[in-house]
Design a protein around this motif. Structure first.
Motif: not given
Length: 79
Positions: A55-79
């Motif tokens: 909830t904190y991630l979606n309602q507080v953190f994400k709206p602040r729009e911090y710059r980010y990168v995807v460091v790694s994709e998990g095994k579950k992403s590679r289907v």
């Protein structure tokens, strides 16, 4: 970056480097790891003490729009 396991249905672990002001989040479902930049220490502290980290991630953190990168994709992403 060293991450700490957290109790959350959506987030597996969170890490923070105070000198770089970088925060990493590993997502439970996908295994993806995101690194966010210019995150104040107070934000990290609030995240770690939030009753619901998802909830904190979606309602507080994400709206602040911090710059980010995807460091790694998990095994579950590679289907």
């Amino acid at each position: 970056m060293r991450r700490i396991p957290v109790r959350s249905t959506s987030i597996a672990s969170i890490g923070y480097l105070p000198t770089e002001r970088e925060l990493e989040i590993e997502f439970r479902a996908s295994g993806d790891v995101y690194r966010y930049f210019d995150v104040p220490g107070e934000e990290y502290a609030a995240f770690m003490t939030a009753e619901s980290k998802g909830t904190y991630l979606n309602q507080v953190f994400k709206p602040r729009e911090y710059r980010y990168v995807v460091v790694s994709e998990g095994k579950k992403s590679r289907v």
